[in-house]
Design a protein around this motif. Structure first.
Motif, short mmCIF file in Angstrom:
data_model
loop_
_atom_site.label_atom_id
_atom_site.label_comp_id
_atom_site.label_asym_id
_atom_site.label_seq_id
_atom_site.Cartn_x
_atom_site.Cartn_y
_atom_site.Cartn_z
N UNK A 245 0.83 -1.23 0.00
CA UNK A 245 0.00 0.00 0.00
C UNK A 245 0.85 1.26 0.00
N UNK A 246 1.97 1.21 0.69
CA UNK A 246 2.83 2.39 0.76
C UNK A 246 4.23 1.99 0.33
N UNK A 278 -1.33 11.83 -0.63
CA UNK A 278 -2.59 11.81 0.13
C UNK A 278 -2.39 11.35 1.57
N UNK A 279 -1.27 10.69 1.85
CA UNK A 279 -1.03 10.19 3.21
C UNK A 279 -0.09 11.10 4.01
N UNK A 280 0.56 12.04 3.33
CA UNK A 280 1.57 12.85 4.01
C UNK A 280 0.99 13.66 5.18
N UNK A 281 -0.14 14.35 4.97
CA UNK A 281 -0.63 15.15 6.11
C UNK A 281 -0.88 14.29 7.36
N UNK D 250 4.00 -0.61 14.74
CA UNK D 250 2.75 0.14 14.66
C UNK D 250 2.67 0.83 13.30
N UNK D 251 1.73 0.39 12.47
CA UNK D 251 1.60 0.92 11.11
C UNK D 251 0.58 2.05 11.11
N UNK D 252 1.01 3.21 11.55
CA UNK D 252 0.07 4.32 11.72
C UNK D 252 -0.49 4.77 10.37
N UNK D 253 0.26 4.58 9.29
CA UNK D 253 -0.23 4.98 7.98
C UNK D 253 -1.41 4.14 7.53
N UNK D 254 -1.60 2.99 8.17
CA UNK D 254 -2.77 2.16 7.83
C UNK D 254 -4.06 2.94 8.05
N UNK D 288 -4.47 9.07 16.78
CA UNK D 288 -5.55 10.07 16.66
C UNK D 288 -5.18 11.13 15.62
N UNK D 289 -3.94 11.61 15.69
CA UNK D 289 -3.52 12.64 14.74
C UNK D 289 -3.62 12.14 13.30
N UNK D 290 -3.43 10.83 13.13
CA UNK D 290 -3.51 10.25 11.78
C UNK D 290 -4.95 10.04 11.34
N UNK D 291 -5.90 10.27 12.24
CA UNK D 291 -7.31 10.20 11.85
C UNK D 291 -8.08 9.01 12.39
#
Lengths: 346, 346, 346, 346
Positions: A245-246, A278-281, D250-254, D288-291
């Motif tokens: 995915x990344x 799209x994932x940077x922010x 921890x895959x925060x980008x997921x 949380x910051x990642x959404x």
């Protein structure tokens, strides 16, 4: 250091281990358990070669107790380092906000990008003049010409500049133009290069290799520090994983892990970590929330014609929007964004 | 190259993609599916920048159809390469049997090890004079003095020598002494070094990086080939994985995967792949069974006092025993072990 | 078990650790080093909870000395197990050669495939009647009907049959038809299922999970053994990695690693490990060369119409060719291929 | 779907591909490039079996254009799902704050922990009554008795309860007591279990497997959705990696990756992702910051005597402090923490 013997290790083997330890002026502390015999090494374990003990027949495991890095260690240097990049501070509550294109390109574009980076709130400007490209057929950077363009553009707006050095023969020339030397992920264990930048007086941005453990990264920092250069900023930029995915896997936990082991500042690079604008922010904000001392982001105003890495660049307006959110996050976390330094223009 | 547009891509975006392709003198072939529009690029796709297409809004995926390496490709060069290392052949049914200590050490030891390697059936002798060590405090190699010792020991027994080069500034001096230059795993993407060894007339042993994909490895080979040096031997030596049982993970399938993609010979290095002498025989035999063109193994007669990597070295007698088994395996597979070359002594 | 305290651990914390150990009837052996204090636990460490010690403030690391598996351990059971699958032996020098389609399909095809497997030299026949598919929309297997077809086809040719069980509620019914129960990779840590097959009297083929360490695999075997079923064969079938060249990464070193830790037989499955028929022969031979006790291969006579995994199946004639090469490899290694058992037909 | 033929594929092979596609009522769109021939499939690609095409000789690659999940797809269901867990909302701007011990323990402790969770601001209470333990010798949970204790403790404080189900035979009984069913990481591809919870009317917390790609996770969600249960919350809890610093990576980008692909809510579990209490706050805030739509954290008031996972639990006072920081982060991000539901006590 703790030496665990194999079940059934002979007395002779145990004696041999003890002799080896004592021959180095250390003490051996024997502990015969029900199933295994253990030998503790008392004294300065850096005198003992782990490999040498491991080579002795009858030994099952050798477990070092101390980390193999000293200068980088927080335990040995409990005061957190603040790295001064030509007047812009990184670490100790100060955030380094690095922005700029992947490669240095033509002067007009670099001027536009530096201006917009400054206006958005960045305090350091980046761009590569020597590019480590996976293909020999890809654009390899503008070289010295690029260094000049980069410096002029950044300094015009008070932004010290960061650029990658890939060749030990170029450390001197790059140091003439750059305020901070970057060692890229693919060169994180290029020990020849680490040694050279360790001799430079410029601060170094050391990026984590794609398959480097946290300890590998700290050992590479140790190379630089041991040459006399104390100004190292570490950068998490994604590691290899199995999910397509990344581009890489952003290891955000590396930020607090490193904060517990080293006094060096740690920043994050969500551009390379994810490879997807799209994932940077989300990842930039996550990095700050995890305690990063700064964020490194690639920007470009015409990604389609970028010399490299266009698809992962944010547009200047996207960066501006994100920078606003990062500022609010910094406030919440009680961090300061060090202002640019108009003096560099002089 | 195939371009897949996002669902809902506008006609304007589609037209823009087509324009870009046609502007490069290529043809665009449009295919409107029920859910997605696809554009095929007809012509020489190496003219189109994948990144540049990927940067166009409305594009979901860009899929290259051809491999990005040309000189290394089997499709373009269906004849398998045989690399001649000062008279010893590797590839095309000839096995390169490399043995020797991790680091070059004192002349007497090197002589003993070269002698025993030769007697056991090795045809190439190795030893590191410039060592890329993860710790700045570890032994860094004997340098030029080491090169001399290595060459003398190996050549005395008819064994061409292989040694690592880590610094682009040293390629020339190393080439004076070595019959084959090794680029180590940590330098596999040190493109500056690859470019320099590409200019050398010595054959190159290119080790796979710990997080390199097969394609990464072939792109690094392409760097060397594109500089005019056609003599590259690839080496699988283990990649990063999550299991702590072995130092790295031995990717034996890389051998047939590479054989399907490239004409370059491929050898295996079970010493670094596993880091455990007890596993080396099984993995060496597995490598041969999988079709490897040779086996690289570290040996030492006193692992406890080895300057580096003692715990993973085989004792000369262990190597001898394994070499016998490898010979039988070679016979079963119809492979030849190229004899040493007494001429190198001259 | 060894307990390493943090630098600066208080005397109170050290006392607390000692108390906890002694309260369990074990001895604590204190060793105060220059930089760290270490406590060795003397006695049966399985009485101490590692987690419980790790939860004590002031503790840096808890290092178990013994493996957490007992019944699976080679140290505790130095005699290698030979598993008898309805008369076909696996382990101790006997090779289990498992072949068959991914899914059980129509009776005529199953008959053809069993016949050809037998003629090629396989001694066990496989086929899935309950398929764990990643998509809920994919073919899920023929169920009980499939079990009947499989058994009939295999037994007709003297081949005991192996089939996967995915539901604890089906262990009984599957055991009625199958000679060996397979626990698939995705269920390797389905402890409810492991417990149920542990109560069955059928031997079990336990496949390694895609992200299972060697120790994870042995702990899952321990689940089965601890329920009273001693007949477990382990299977290496590829683990997750970052390289997209193959479906999974074939960990051939797992074979000798396991052989050093457990008395249980270990086979390899190059079909799932690579997902590519062109790589299966090289990896099958590599597995045998590494010491595997057998090889599991998927075959199909019309891959295009296979109900599952067609693209990774060998054609019967390809299997026959490979089987011949495997026989020669077995001879070289001094291994026996246990003959089929005509009695199962009765 | 796009089919790329091998270089040198015969006309006969191309015709065969076209026939196969047309036989399914779809259109084939042929595109002959300079180096490769490509066939585009026009129509509903879910009718074509990717595997079946891949099995045809002459085919190099089959590239699906649409994701294999439909019900979970954001493209098909652009409205984000809000999952109602007995009155507590997760998703669409509502944060699920799950807290509780790893295992359900004695009633008094569960009462204390539920009370403190509630006071700190959690809105859901967790605890395991059926524990999937890697060792057969470890505590396996209190079973039905545990379910009762959990429900009573949580509901007394208005907190709906979440608990793991590991056995398809237990889905019914667990559903009687639990407000939300958890499917654990090790069971993420236990398709039998997924099918059973898909038939339940309880919402499901689906944890990502340690080696599951994002697509694997969505396919497992699809299993549940396809059985008629639309209430699925996904949970990122760490994946396997090579760095031993943390238990998992921890895959925060997921979080943003999933937000781009699915309408289902996504929460994070920093307790399992890191296995280290010192890292939990940084990773919870990063999530949380990642959404993320919520955070799952394990707490315990006496980690030393915890029945499981003590070393990774936060103390109630640590959780309280973190919960305060998470509330401020939620405010900054414009998210709401759904209040507990006193009605569940009734």
């Amino acid at each position: 250091m703790i030496v665990i013997l194999k079940s059934g290790a002979s007395d002779q083997q145990i004696d041999h281990v003890i002799e080896r330890i004592e021959a180095l002026g250390l003490q051996a502390h024997l502990s015969r358990g029900t199933f295994r015999t253990i030998v503790g090494v008392i004294g300065d374990e850096s005198k003992v070669s782990e490999d040498s003990l491991r080579s002795i027949p009858g030994i099952a495991q050798v477990i070092p107790v101390l980390p193999p890095y000293k200068l980088a260690s927080l335990e040995a240097h409990p005061q957190r380092s603040v790295v001064d990049v030509s007047g812009v501070l990184v670490g100790g509550g100060n955030l380094g906000m690095i922005a700029g294109p992947c490669s240095v390109e033509e002067p007009e574009r670099m001027d536009r990008l530096a201006k917009s980076a400054r206006e958005s709130g960045a305090n350091l400007f980046r761009g590569g003049a020597y590019k480590p490209r996976t293909s020999p057929y890809a654009f390899q950077g503008l070289g010295v010409e690029g260094l000049k363009i980069l410096k002029e553009a950044g300094h015009r707006y008070g932004l010290p500049v960061v650029t990658e050095v890939t060749d030990p023969r170029n450390v001197e020339i790059v140091s003439e133009y750059a305020d901070m030397l970057q060692v890229g992920a693919r060169n994180m264990q290029n020990f020849v290069l680490l040694t050279e930048v360790g001799k430079s007086s410029r601060p170094v941005l050391l990026k984590r290799g794609m398959s480097a453990t946290i300890q590998d990264l700290l050992m590479s920092a140790e190379y630089i520090l041991s040459q006399g250069n104390p100004n190292v900023v570490l950068c998490e930029r994604g590691i290899k994983s199995f999910d397509p995915s990344t581009r890489n896997l952003f290891d955000v936990a590396a930020v607090p892990v490193l904060a517990g082991l080293t006094h060096l500042p740690v920043i994050v690079d969500p551009s390379h970590a994810t490879g997807r604008p799209d994932l940077i922010p989300a990842c930039a904000l996550a990095g700050l929330a995890a305690g990063a001392d700064g964020v490194h982001i690639e920007i470009h105003d015409e990604p389609e014609v970028a010399k490299s890495d266009g698809p992962q660049a944010l547009l200047p307006e996207q960066y501006q929007e994100l920078a606003g959110r990062m500022r609010k996050m910094a406030e919440l976390l009680g961090k300061t964004i060090s202002p640019p330094n108009p003096e560099v223009a002089a």
